[in-house]
Design an enzyme around this catalytic site. Structure first.
Site, PDB file in Angstrom:
ATOM      1  N   ASP A  51       0.819  -1.212   0.000  1.00  0.00           N
ATOM      2  CA  ASP A  51       0.000   0.000   0.000  1.00  0.00           C
ATOM      3  C   ASP A  51       0.853   1.263   0.000  1.00  0.00           C
ATOM      4  OD1 ASP A  51      -2.428  -1.392   0.072  1.00  0.00           O
ATOM      5  OD2 ASP A  51      -2.356  -1.549   2.259  1.00  0.00           O
ATOM      6  N   TYR A 109       6.514 -10.061   6.845  1.00  0.00           N
ATOM      7  CA  TYR A 109       6.556  -8.618   7.071  1.00  0.00           C
ATOM      8  C   TYR A 109       7.196  -8.328   8.422  1.00  0.00           C
ATOM      9  CZ  TYR A 109       3.295  -7.617   3.218  1.00  0.00           C
ATOM     10  OH  TYR A 109       2.701  -7.488   1.991  1.00  0.00           O
TER      11      TYR A 109
END
EC number: 5.4.99.12
Length: 263
Positions: A51, A109
């Site tokens: 994003d 992540y």
């Protein structure tokens, strides 16, 4: 021929990974540089579309081309034509059945929190600053309720386009390094905003507003409105994408650079 690349980028100045009309994207910059090196139009496919504001140290892409170049030319030549906040870390020719997204078996992540009453001027964009005094042990205890295959509707953005909220978290570790608290999470895949929504709720536990068992309760409710606000994008890094060993892709330090590879 088909080429895979390992990509690192600072997402601060980009409206996410994906190429879109009239906005600055990582994909568009990479395709422009690769097209120059290949002397033909190049389209890349990535392992995970990050994003706006999210960073990557372990993004993987692939593309097909008629241009014959050595692997080092794809790396060094492309880097010479990229802005400073995007870099190729490695390049490798791959077989025709490789796909950056569909061949991947897991994504990893790291979310970096800087816990201090005062903000940092040195690392203002690659971390999320919080004045909260977070207890990483309570956050770790809470995170264990999310392990395994679960319905993550409580941690899924309303605009998520995935067909299913079910995902399988392989590990979720919360580690402190001085004033930094790092949430390291690996799963087969993630629904939209899943990591940031999990981190936001773990912070509620870490600061004492909620007990660790609250995360177990949240998961069972399958209701995003009951969870904490989404954590900011600036602290999130895609650090690793896992593939079957037979593809023999290079293994690089996970990063970000100011953290040790193994936490």
């Amino acid at each position: 021929m088909k080429i895979a690349l390992g990509i690192e980028y600072n997402g601060k100045n980009y409206f996410g990974w994906q190429r879109q009309e009239k906005v600055h994207s990582v994909q568009a910059e990479l395709e422009k540089a690769l097209s120059f090196v290949a002397n033909e139009k190049i389209e890349v496919f990535c392992a995970g579309r990050t994003d706006s504001g999210v960073h990557g140290t372990g993004q993987v892409v692939h593309f097909e081309t008629n241009a014959i170049r050595p692997e080092k030319a794809w790396a060094f030549g492309t880097n010479a034509n990229l802005p400073d906040d995007i870099a190729v870390r490695w390049a490798k020719e791959v077989p025709d059945d490789f796909h950056a997204r569909f061949s991947a078996t897991a994504r990893r992540y790291r979310y970096v929190l800087y816990c201090n009453k005062l903000r940092s001027a040195i690392l203002p964009y690659g971390i999320t600053h919080t004045h909260l005094d977070l207890d990483e042990h309570k956050m770790q205890e809470a995170g264990r309720f999310l392990l395994g295959e679960n319905d993550f509707s409580s941690f899924r953005a309303a605009q998520c386009q995935s067909n299913t909220p079910w995902r399988n978290i392989h590990h979720l570790n919360v580690i402190r390094r001085g004033n930094f608290v790092i949430v390291d999470i690996k799963a087969n895949a993630f629904v939209h905003h899943m990591v940031r929504n999990i981190v936001g709720s773990l912070m509620e536990v870490g600061c004492g507003n909620q007990p660790p068992e609250w995360i177990e309760w949240l998961l069972a409710q399958k209701n995003r409105k009951l969870a904490a606000p989404t954590a900011k994008a600036e602290g999130l890094y895609l650090v690793q994408v896992t593939y079957p060993e037979h593809f023999e892709l290079p293994q690089m330090p996970l990063g970000p650079l100011f953290l040790a590879d193994e936490l």
